[in-house]
Enzyme design. Structure first.
Site, short mmCIF file in Angstrom:
data_model
loop_
_atom_site.label_atom_id
_atom_site.label_comp_id
_atom_site.label_asym_id
_atom_site.label_seq_id
_atom_site.Cartn_x
_atom_site.Cartn_y
_atom_site.Cartn_z
N CYS A 1 4.10 -39.35 6.54
CA CYS A 1 2.81 -38.85 6.06
C CYS A 1 2.04 -38.20 7.20
O CYS A 1 2.41 -38.31 8.37
CB CYS A 1 1.98 -39.98 5.46
SG CYS A 1 1.53 -41.26 6.65
N CYS B 1 0.92 -40.52 10.03
CA CYS B 1 1.92 -40.76 11.08
C CYS B 1 1.87 -39.64 12.11
O CYS B 1 1.91 -39.89 13.32
CB CYS B 1 3.33 -40.81 10.47
SG CYS B 1 3.59 -42.11 9.23
N ASP C 1 -2.73 1.30 14.45
CA ASP C 1 -2.30 2.17 15.55
C ASP C 1 -1.41 3.24 14.94
O ASP C 1 -0.84 3.04 13.86
CB ASP C 1 -1.54 1.34 16.58
CG ASP C 1 -0.88 2.21 17.64
OD1 ASP C 1 -1.59 3.02 18.25
OD2 ASP C 1 0.34 2.08 17.82
N ASP D 1 1.72 -1.91 17.70
CA ASP D 1 3.00 -2.32 18.28
C ASP D 1 3.12 -2.10 19.77
O ASP D 1 4.00 -2.67 20.41
CB ASP D 1 4.14 -1.54 17.60
CG ASP D 1 4.30 -0.14 18.17
OD1 ASP D 1 3.26 0.54 18.37
OD2 ASP D 1 5.44 0.27 18.42
N ASP E 1 -1.63 -2.10 22.73
CA ASP E 1 -2.24 -2.67 21.53
C ASP E 1 -2.43 -4.18 21.64
O ASP E 1 -3.17 -4.77 20.84
CB ASP E 1 -1.38 -2.38 20.29
CG ASP E 1 -1.39 -0.91 19.92
OD1 ASP E 1 -2.45 -0.28 20.07
OD2 ASP E 1 -0.33 -0.40 19.51
#
Length: 731
Positions: free
Chosen positions: A31, A34, A439, A625, A629
């Site tokens: 869970c 945990c 871009d 890319d 950028d």
């Protein structure tokens, strides 16, 4: 080898920052509580910088400063918290998970078989209590139920009892503690009531509760096995060796760890490519669906890039290595999947905190209900039944499933559409986007340039230019070589770095390169650029012949026009920010119908524009890319990069998309919006369930059996609502 005798330092790796890193497989996690206990417990160790546990794969990643602690201390801390650790090994994990699944399935079968038989006896008692059943017959049925229930509970409840005992030994609580207490109390009180010849017992409630809980745990185990299987499928694409071509021309298989960039490897037909690299000799067809999503085979030849994990279907290839043991595209895809699965969204953290508070709150509520009804004078046995019902009905399964179920479904949908998430909260941020900034170069356009005026030049000129281009490493020359389809380079061609190539063909000196290198007048070059303002020129010059000008440009991605139109139709504002020259950007903006664009921007200029949009209250998705950028991708509200992007841009982006299609951008926005709605609905459903169910249980209107049914129904509702993403409408 046990935990104490294992040399854990052998499994530690060093990060570039100097920190130590280890990955462990952890047993006994069921869970979110945990997970929270492990991460918080390890976080208290001196020097630990980060501890991330993947609840789906049970994979724990820990980073620490080596001068402050060590791997043994990390493992000892896990043991003190009640969890066993092993070095993370997919083969061993598969074996342990398969064994756990078989045990859960057997326990589920036992609980189901026992539950059905006890329910048959219970129905007889219930109907007899309102008719004419004799006390002796009722007692006989109760003893039969006890005879079935005791071994069933002892076997089927073992997964919960073992987990609860480990938590209690570590002086902590998890969701299995109240479940175990509730089941044990229900069975113990039923035995007492059977001995006392009471009318009602609750063996059916205890066994059916285990049955429903085991269904949920078995489904969770299967989900993790499917996730692990996908990771194994990716790992299966990775070759362990490469066939190295030595300087003397001989070949031999060597481990990938010994293959370095710049080496030459041989890839035979039918083999998987083991490295990222560039083809130097040979032609073939490649199955590169991993990279592009396209299932058709792609023709490749001299100068084309190939990636590790792709399949060489036809000819023999000689490939110059750019990345081998580390840094390949396959490594990047695997890293993105692992990062996304380990990261946590804001809603996940909210659900984790609620689940961590669950155990103390539910114990308090059950104790208060018992004390309150005892004071009210109904007796200790009915009061205990009500307390048991409170323990059972408040199981936080629905809350624990509310967000992970949506994320699993949404991530699967996005992966099928070629989108890999790189951030845990990316879905939430994608859902709020109202502005998309692109871009140009490599994003709206394809990363590889193409010939723009092929129909304006003679075929023999294009063929000769392509053969000369094969002798150059310049990107424009590579584009020209691809356009010509040339495979046979001109013998004796020599490259002048940064200028062009020259060679003698049939006794005539030929040059291929820049207009200046080929002595082309500036006005002639300007006239050619006027026809193709977004292109670059490469010239073929021969003695005694007019120069031939080739316009090479980066073509728009195939669906760029339709994608931008779709985004605008959805009410999103679209802009283009580029470092390219004004004419090139203007031409692309005009083709796409984008009114707002800016050219010749450096990284600071792009960030300044994003900050201005942010000041207007806009939530910006940046799609880019290039190396320039990366700062803008990090500064945007949320960001995406194509898989062809440089690694720095991929690391800065919140998601990466595969292939040449931009359709991944609107697909990510649509899926994220629907996932965001489903997350909020699930949280509301889980909260509403507890707000309604708990008061009813405390008021004494719910039996333990009804509590078990209600708890299971809440989990089913939350899961079904999450699955609507997969089967619902596209928008």
């Amino acid at each position: 080898m046990n935990v104490h005798s294992r040399d854990w330092s052998a499994f530690v790796t060093k990060a570039p920052s100097g920190a130590s890193h280890i990955e462990l497989a952890v047993e006994g996690i069921h869970c979110a509580a945990c997970m929270a206990r492990i991460e918080k417990g390890l976080g208290r160790l001196p020097g630990v910088e980060n501890a991330r546990l993947n609840l789906t794969t049970h994979r724990l990643a820990v980073d620490w400063q080596p001068d402050a602690t060590n791997a043994g201390a990390v493992v000892d801390k896990l043991e003190s918290l009640g969890f066993k650790a092993h070095p993370f090994d997919p083969g061993e994990m598969r074996g342990r998970d398969d064994a756990a699944s078989r045990h859960l399935l057997r326990a589920l079968a036992v609980a189901g078989f026992g539950g059905m038989n006890i329910m048959l006896l219970s129905v007889s008692v219930w109907s007899g209590n309102v008719t004419d059943i004799t006390p002796e017959t009722r007692d006989f049925f109760h003893w039969l139920s006890a005879l079935i229930a005791l071994p069933v509970v002892a076997y089927a409840g073992r997964p919960f009892f073992v987990s609860a005992w480990a938590a209690l030994k570590a002086r902590s609580l998890n969701m299995d503690v109240p479940i175990s207490i509730g089941v044990t109390l229900a069975v113990a009180m039923s035995m007492l009531q059977t001995i006392q010849h009471a009318e009602d017992v609750y063996f059916d409630s205890a066994v059916m509760l285990l049955f429903f809980l085991l269904i949920g745990r078995y489904l969770d185990q299967n989900m993790r096995r499917r996730t692990r299987s996908f990771a194994e499928n990716l790992a299966a694409l990775r070759a362990e060796t490469a066939r190295l071509i030595r300087p003397d021309g001989s070949t031999g298989d060597v481990p990938l760890s010994q293959v370095e960039p710049g080496m030459l490897v041989l890839v035979a037909a039918g083999e998987r490519v083991s490295v990222d690299g560039v083809i130097e000799e040979g032609t073939s067809e490649i199955d590169q669906s991993l990279v592009t999503g396209e299932t058709r085979l792609a023709d490749v030849g001299l100068g084309d890039r190939v990636h590790a994990g792709t399949l060489n279907a036809a000819g023999v290839l000689k490939v110059r290595v750019t990345a081998a043991a580390k840094g390949t595209l396959l490594d990047e895809v695997t890293r993105l999947l692992e990062t996304a699965s380990q990261a946590k969204s804001r809603y996940i953290r909210l659900a984790d905190r609620a689940a961590a508070l669950y155990a103390p709150l539910v114990h308090t509520a059950a104790a208060l209900a018992f004390i309150g009804w005892l004071i009210a004078g109904i007796g200790w046995q009915p009061s205990l039944v009500i307390a048991i019902s409170v323990l059972i009905i408040t199981c936080p399964c629905a809350l624990g499933l509310a967000i992970p179920a949506v994320q699993v479904v949404a991530s699967g949908i996005l992966f099928n559409k070629g989108v890999l998430l790189n951030s845990g909260d990316a879905l939430e941020r994608f859902a709020t986007v109202d502005t998309v900034v692109f871009d140009k170069t490599g994003t709206l356009t394809l990363p590889d340039a193409a010939l723009a005026n092929a129909d304006e030049v003679r075929a023999e000129d294009l063929e000769l230019a392509g053969r000369l281009a094969l002798a150059s490493r310049h990107p424009l020359a590579a584009a020209l070589a691809r356009a010509s389809g040339a495979r046979d380079p001109v013998t004796g061609a020599r490259e002048a770095a940064g200028s062009g190539v020259k060679a003698t063909v049939d006794g005539v000196e030929c040059r291929l390169g820049s207009p200046k290198f080929c002595d082309v007048a500036e006005d002639a070059a300007a006239a050619a650029l006027a026809l193709h303002p977004d292109a670059s020129l490469i010239v073929l010059a021969r003695a005694g012949a007019a120069p031939v000008l080739f316009a090479v440009r980066q073509a728009l991605r195939p669906d760029a026009v339709s994608v931008v139109a779709d985004l605008k139709r959805r009410g999103l504002h679209v802009e283009i920010l580029s470092g390219d020259h004004q004419a090139a950007v203007a031409m692309v903006a005009d083709e796409l119908g984008v009114a707002d664009y800016a050219a010749r921007l450096d990284p600071r200029g792009k960030i300044a524009r994003l900050e201005a949009l942010k000041a207007e209250g806009r939530k910006v998705l940046m799609v880019g890319d290039g190396l320039n950028d990366a700062p803008a991708l990090a500064a945007a509200h949320v960001s995406m990069s194509p898989v062809s992007a440089v690694h720095l841009s991929q690391a800065a982006a919140d998601a990466v998309f595969l292939g040449e299609s931009l359709a991944a951008v609107p697909a990510a926005l649509r899926t994220a919006h629907r996932a965001h709605v489903a997350m909020r609905q699930n949280l509301v459903l889980a909260a509403a369930y507890n707000c309604i169910a708990v008061p009813f249980a405390i008021a004494g209107f719910v039996t333990p059996l009804l509590a078990a049914l209600a708890m299971s129904a809440s989990s089913i509702i939350v899961t079904a609502n999450s699955l609507r993403l997969r089967f619902g409408k596209a928008d």
